[in-house]
Scaffold this motif. Structure first.
Motif, short mmCIF file in Angstrom:
data_model
loop_
_atom_site.label_atom_id
_atom_site.label_comp_id
_atom_site.label_asym_id
_atom_site.label_seq_id
_atom_site.Cartn_x
_atom_site.Cartn_y
_atom_site.Cartn_z
N MET A 146 0.81 -1.21 0.00
CA MET A 146 0.00 0.00 0.00
C MET A 146 0.85 1.26 0.00
SD MET A 146 -3.19 -0.80 -0.19
CE MET A 146 -3.90 0.81 0.17
N HIS A 147 0.38 2.25 -0.72
CA HIS A 147 0.98 3.59 -0.65
C HIS A 147 0.75 4.12 0.76
CE1 HIS A 147 1.38 7.94 -1.34
NE2 HIS A 147 2.14 7.60 -2.37
N PRO A 148 1.70 4.87 1.33
CA PRO A 148 1.51 5.42 2.68
C PRO A 148 0.15 6.11 2.83
CG PRO A 148 3.73 5.84 1.95
CD PRO A 148 3.00 5.25 0.76
N ARG A 149 -0.61 5.67 3.80
CA ARG A 149 -1.96 6.19 4.11
C ARG A 149 -2.97 5.88 3.00
NH1 ARG A 149 -1.96 9.58 8.68
NH2 ARG A 149 -4.00 10.42 8.13
N GLY A 150 -2.63 4.95 2.14
CA GLY A 150 -3.62 4.48 1.16
C GLY A 150 -4.75 3.76 1.86
N HIS A 151 -5.97 4.00 1.47
CA HIS A 151 -7.13 3.47 2.18
C HIS A 151 -7.51 2.06 1.73
CE1 HIS A 151 -8.87 7.20 4.29
NE2 HIS A 151 -7.60 7.42 4.01
N ILE A 152 -7.97 1.26 2.71
CA ILE A 152 -8.44 -0.09 2.46
C ILE A 152 -9.90 -0.20 2.89
CG2 ILE A 152 -8.11 -2.54 2.99
CD1 ILE A 152 -5.19 -1.93 3.57
N HIS A 153 -10.74 -0.76 2.02
CA HIS A 153 -12.17 -0.92 2.28
C HIS A 153 -12.47 -2.40 2.49
CE1 HIS A 153 -12.81 3.16 0.54
NE2 HIS A 153 -11.82 2.78 -0.25
N PHE A 154 -13.26 -2.71 3.50
CA PHE A 154 -13.63 -4.09 3.81
C PHE A 154 -15.15 -4.17 3.93
CE2 PHE A 154 -14.36 -7.02 7.59
CZ PHE A 154 -14.37 -8.19 6.83
N LYS A 155 -15.76 -5.05 3.12
CA LYS A 155 -17.21 -5.27 3.15
C LYS A 155 -17.49 -6.75 3.35
CE LYS A 155 -19.97 -2.93 0.36
NZ LYS A 155 -20.59 -2.45 -0.90
N ILE A 175 -3.03 0.82 12.89
CA ILE A 175 -4.22 0.87 12.03
C ILE A 175 -5.16 1.96 12.53
CG2 ILE A 175 -6.34 -0.35 11.39
CD1 ILE A 175 -4.72 -2.90 11.20
N HIS A 176 -5.58 2.82 11.62
CA HIS A 176 -6.56 3.85 11.94
C HIS A 176 -7.86 3.54 11.19
CE1 HIS A 176 -8.32 7.78 12.83
NE2 HIS A 176 -8.70 7.81 11.56
N VAL A 177 -8.94 3.32 11.94
CA VAL A 177 -10.24 3.07 11.32
C VAL A 177 -10.92 4.40 11.03
CG1 VAL A 177 -12.52 2.03 11.63
CG2 VAL A 177 -10.48 0.83 12.48
N GLU A 178 -11.15 4.64 9.76
CA GLU A 178 -11.74 5.90 9.31
C GLU A 178 -13.27 5.86 9.35
OE1 GLU A 178 -11.04 9.79 7.26
OE2 GLU A 178 -9.86 8.45 8.51
N PHE A 216 -10.13 1.69 6.49
CA PHE A 216 -8.98 1.97 7.37
C PHE A 216 -7.73 2.27 6.57
CE2 PHE A 216 -8.68 -2.51 6.41
CZ PHE A 216 -7.33 -2.83 6.43
N PHE A 217 -6.70 2.74 7.27
CA PHE A 217 -5.39 2.90 6.66
C PHE A 217 -4.33 2.64 7.71
CE2 PHE A 217 -6.71 7.22 7.88
CZ PHE A 217 -5.63 7.65 8.64
#
Length: 221
Positions: A146-155, A175-178, A216-217
């Protein structure tokens, strides 16, 4: 192996939007997706276990200024998305046939700008924890590409997997949950996905399951 499946494999071999073992580009694509494959500098968005590619293709239609890659090991599945993208002339959509455990062989460190984990196998048995796509093993892999602070989506529709993921993340300072919700289509973020739903998502919703969502990211060390 059925005739139809064999025909699909042959089409995957011929279709330039499928990157898979046996093609020269498969061995050299790591770190070169934007320059060599898409020939632009648009953000790179990856969907894991993409299946038939409905979500990857749907995102590609909606966001022509981003590049989308659906990842799955089943060639007969990605054939559908590949054929659809070809028919619609979507030059910003590609499919990668590989095992998710080997992502680092196809993406260089920091190459992926955004990642989607959509309705993965919940792997409910304790002995299968390492196979869950939100387990520490896979998180370390995502952190690498991942790119630094690139976001990941989980469904997911699976409450057990969502509980496991939420609890695990609560113990991870990196890990920061957005965003987080246990009923995505009742949340304030539902319109941001423009109604793009996979076949499995529709099946789960028809059964009355709510869709859980978490974004998160990784926090820089």
């Amino acid at each position: 192996m059925g005739r139809k499946k064999l025909e699909r494999f042959v089409q995957n071999e011929a279709n330039p939007n499928v990157v898979q073992p046996g093609k020269e580009i498969f061995e050299t694509i790591q770190g070169n997706w934007k320059q060599r494959f898409f020939k632009n500098e648009h953000p790179l968005v990856v969907e894991l276990a993409c299946g038939r590619g409905e979500f990857t293709v749907g995102l590609g239609r909606r966001y022509p200024d981003k590049n989308f890659i659906g990842v799955d090991i089943k060639g007969s599945r990605i054939w559908k998305g590949s054929a659809q993208a070809t028919e619609e002339g979507l030059k910003n959509v590609a499919f990668l046939r590989t095992q998710i455990e080997r992502l680092e062989e196809s993406f260089a460190p920091g190459e992926v700008d955004e990642l989607w984990i959509t309705f993965p196998d919940p792997r409910p048995k304790d002995r299968d924890e390492k196979k869950r796509l939100t387990s520490p093993r896979f998180l370390q892999l995502y952190k690498q590409i991942m790119h630094p602070r690139g976001h990941i989506h989980f469904k997911t529709d699976n409450t057990g997997l969502f509980d496991y993921t939420e609890e695990l993340f609560s113990r991870r300072p990196d890990i920061h949950v957005e965003r987080i919700t246990r009923d995505f289509y009742a949340s304030k973020w539902k319109d941001e996905h423009y109604g793009i739903r996979t076949r499995y998502e529709k099946l789960f919703m028809d059964k009355g399951e709510t869709i859980k969502y978490l974004e998160f990211f990784f926090v820089n060390d």
